[in-house]
Design an enzyme around this catalytic site. Structure first.
Site, PDB file in Angstrom:
ATOM      1  N   ASP A  61      -6.557  -6.911   4.197  1.00 27.51           N
ATOM      2  CA  ASP A  61      -7.668  -6.275   3.484  1.00 27.51           C
ATOM      3  C   ASP A  61      -8.556  -7.342   2.845  1.00 27.51           C
ATOM      4  O   ASP A  61      -9.779  -7.332   2.985  1.00 27.51           O
ATOM      5  CB  ASP A  61      -7.106  -5.335   2.399  1.00 27.51           C
TER       6      ASP A  61
ATOM      7  N   ASP B 272      -2.993 -18.196   0.849  1.00 26.82           N
ATOM      8  CA  ASP B 272      -3.959 -18.980   0.052  1.00 26.82           C
ATOM      9  C   ASP B 272      -4.643 -20.043   0.913  1.00 26.82           C
ATOM     10  O   ASP B 272      -5.863 -20.217   0.869  1.00 26.82           O
ATOM     11  CB  ASP B 272      -3.293 -19.581  -1.203  1.00 26.82           C
TER      12      ASP B 272
ATOM     13  N   TYR C 179       0.824  -1.208   0.000  1.00 28.70           N
ATOM     14  CA  TYR C 179       0.000   0.000   0.000  1.00 28.70           C
ATOM     15  C   TYR C 179       0.859   1.260   0.000  1.00 28.70           C
ATOM     16  O   TYR C 179       0.449   2.302  -0.501  1.00 28.70           O
ATOM     17  CB  TYR C 179      -0.890   0.045   1.257  1.00 28.70           C
TER      18      TYR C 179
ATOM     19  N   LYS D 277       3.030 -15.054   2.920  1.00 33.22           N
ATOM     20  CA  LYS D 277       3.287 -15.843   1.702  1.00 33.22           C
ATOM     21  C   LYS D 277       4.803 -16.074   1.646  1.00 33.22           C
ATOM     22  O   LYS D 277       5.487 -15.715   0.683  1.00 33.22           O
ATOM     23  CB  LYS D 277       2.760 -15.077   0.474  1.00 33.22           C
TER      24      LYS D 277
ATOM     25  N   ASP E 130     -12.545  -8.963   4.295  1.00 35.22           N
ATOM     26  CA  ASP E 130     -13.786  -8.943   3.498  1.00 35.22           C
ATOM     27  C   ASP E 130     -14.353 -10.360   3.416  1.00 35.22           C
ATOM     28  O   ASP E 130     -15.558 -10.570   3.559  1.00 35.22           O
ATOM     29  CB  ASP E 130     -13.522  -8.446   2.067  1.00 35.22           C
TER      30      ASP E 130
HETATM   31  C1  IPM Z   1     -10.491  -1.076   3.769  1.00 35.68           C
HETATM   32  C2  IPM Z   1     -10.688  -0.539   2.372  1.00 35.68           C
HETATM   33  C3  IPM Z   1      -9.506   0.365   2.016  1.00 35.68           C
HETATM   34  C4  IPM Z   1      -8.245  -0.478   2.062  1.00 35.68           C
HETATM   35  C5  IPM Z   1      -9.664   1.081   0.673  1.00 35.68           C
HETATM   36  C6  IPM Z   1     -10.915   1.911   0.606  1.00 35.68           C
HETATM   37  C7  IPM Z   1      -8.460   1.918   0.337  1.00 35.68           C
HETATM   38  O1  IPM Z   1     -10.861  -1.568   1.475  1.00 35.68           O
HETATM   39  O2  IPM Z   1     -10.372  -0.278   4.713  1.00 35.68           O
HETATM   40  O3  IPM Z   1     -10.465  -2.294   3.924  1.00 35.68           O
HETATM   41  O4  IPM Z   1      -7.891  -1.139   1.075  1.00 35.68           O
HETATM   42  O5  IPM Z   1      -7.573  -0.476   3.097  1.00 35.68           O
HETATM   43 MG    MG Z   2     -11.015  -3.487   2.352  1.00 33.97          MG
END
Ligand code: IPM
Ligand code: MG
Length: 380
Positions: free
Chosen positions: A245, A221, A142, A189, A249
């Site tokens: 990240d 993975d 990042y 990884k 999700d």
């Molecule tokens: C999160 C989001 C952010 C990230 C984006 C919006 C830049 O997906 O906070 O998880 O990737 O960190």
């Molecule tokens: Mg995210």
């Protein structure tokens, strides 16, 4: 207690959900006798439109002079398929994380029993899942050097970690594990990436100071697969920025919906609290966004930044009570939910507020309380 809170609604549904989070803070102030004052500031797409900058200096000054931040989301569809736009809403978020030194992103994944049916995963696999992610937030690909060469035909993003960055978040994860299930799963990884080999080396080193915590390593993975196959096998997960990240999700499905997941970003100074979901422009303005992630982020703020555990418990139990009474937003409704039980964003906020009481003991908190939700006291 007197506290100054900056509200950063940001873009899309960020505005809708933080409005409900703020209402909850106001009500907590009223019920428990605290003086919370609020200031709003701009970030993201709207800030670009107004000032040309996704994180205007004025915002940053406010953030550096407050006690906690409640953030919504940033993002706009206009940017998603147009790489030529150099100034982007997400840059505001990343710069804010960096400038405020918010290197540890805590994402608790805990399923409210009432939502067992809302997930796409089988209830028997899910029941009892309780994971706390420690996602490193100010390093990795990042923030590494990025760019184009060969007249734009080659692009690169440098994945880079320094030892101290890994050490400081590893300590937080191990300390937290000591108060929970005493297990840390570090995800990397290391079979391919040098930065992951350093990650693993440093985590092994740090773990020697926590002999009561079991450490295991998983490749990203395999971890992605095991998270869905057997979520109960995880306690604390420690991982880098990019892997964290993606995995969080995925893990949101363990909590029923993205709309349920709160997060805390902490470091050495002020704490920032936000839902993990994004700006969701597909549902913006419809009034159907789930405000519970923002409301649960408020609980994390009360607990972690202000040390107000009872107040945090009150928020969580009000959410639990709301769900137990059958109230849902569309994202967490299932086939059995009657249509008159499906609330819009504001009504969901109002319902939670109506259940906020000082007397948390009156409510039978079966699924959650802050102690198990986050076990944060020892990590701040
Ligand atoms: C999160 C989001 C952010 C990230 C984006 C919006 C830049 O997906 O906070 O998880 O990737 O960190
Ligand atoms: Mg995210």
């Amino acid at each position: 207690m007197k506290k100054k809170i900056v509200i950063l609604p940001g873009d899309g549904i960020g505005k809708e959900v933080t409005a409900e989070g703020k209402k909850v803070l106001e009500k907590i102030g009223e019920v428990f006798g605290h003086e919370f004052t609020f200031e709003e500031a701009e970030i993201g797409h709207d800030a670009i439109e107004a000032t040309g900058n996704p994180l205007p200096d004025e915002t940053l000054i406010k953030l550096k002079n407050c006690d906690a931040i409640l953030f919504g989301a940033v993002g706009h569809p206009k940017y998603d398929n147009d790489p030529t736009l150099k100034v982007r809403p997400e840059q505001g978020l990343l710069k804010m994380r960096k400038e405020l030194g918010l290197y540890a992103n805590l994402r608790p994944i805990k399923l409210f029993d009432e939502l067992l049916e809302a997930s796409s995963i089988k209830p028997e696999i899910l029941k009892g899942s309780d994971i706390l992610f420690f996602r490193e937030l100010t390093g990795d690909v990042y923030f590494g050097e990025k760019g184009r060469k060969d007249e734009g035909k080659t692009a690169y993003d440098l994945m880079i970690y320094q030892k101290y960055e890994i050490e400081r978040i590893a300590h937080k994860a191990f300390k937290s594990a000591q108060t929970r299930g005493k297990k840390v799963t570090s995800v990397d990884k290391a079979n391919v990436l040098e930065s992951s080999r350093l990650w693993r080396e440093v985590v092994n080193e740090v773990s020697k100071q926590y002999p009561d915590v079991k450490l295991e390593h998983q490749f990203i993975d395999a971890a992605a697969m095991k998270l869905i196959q057997n979520p109960k096998s995880f306690d604390v997960v420690l991982t880098g920025n990019l892997f964290g990240d993606i995995l969080t999700d995925e893990a949101s499905q363990i909590a029923g919906s993205m709309g349920m997941l709160a997060s805390a970003s902490i470091g050495d100074t002020v704490g920032l609290y936000e839902p993990i979901h994004g700006s969701a422009h597909d549902i913006t303005g419809k009034g159907i966004a789930n405000p519970l992630a923002s409301i649960l982020s408020v609980a994390l703020m009360l607990d972690i930044s202000f040390g107000l555990k009872t107040e945090a418990d009150a928020v969580i139990s009000a959410v639990e009570q709301t769900l137990r009474d059958g109230w849902r937003t569309t994202d967490i409704a299932d086939g059995k939910t009657a249509s008159n039980k499906v609330l819009n964003t504001q009504k969901m906020g109002d319902t939670v507020i109506s259940k906020l009481t000082k007397n948390t003991e009156a409510i039978n908190m079966t699924a959650l309380n802050t102690a198990t939700y986050i076990a944060s006291t020892s990590i701040h």
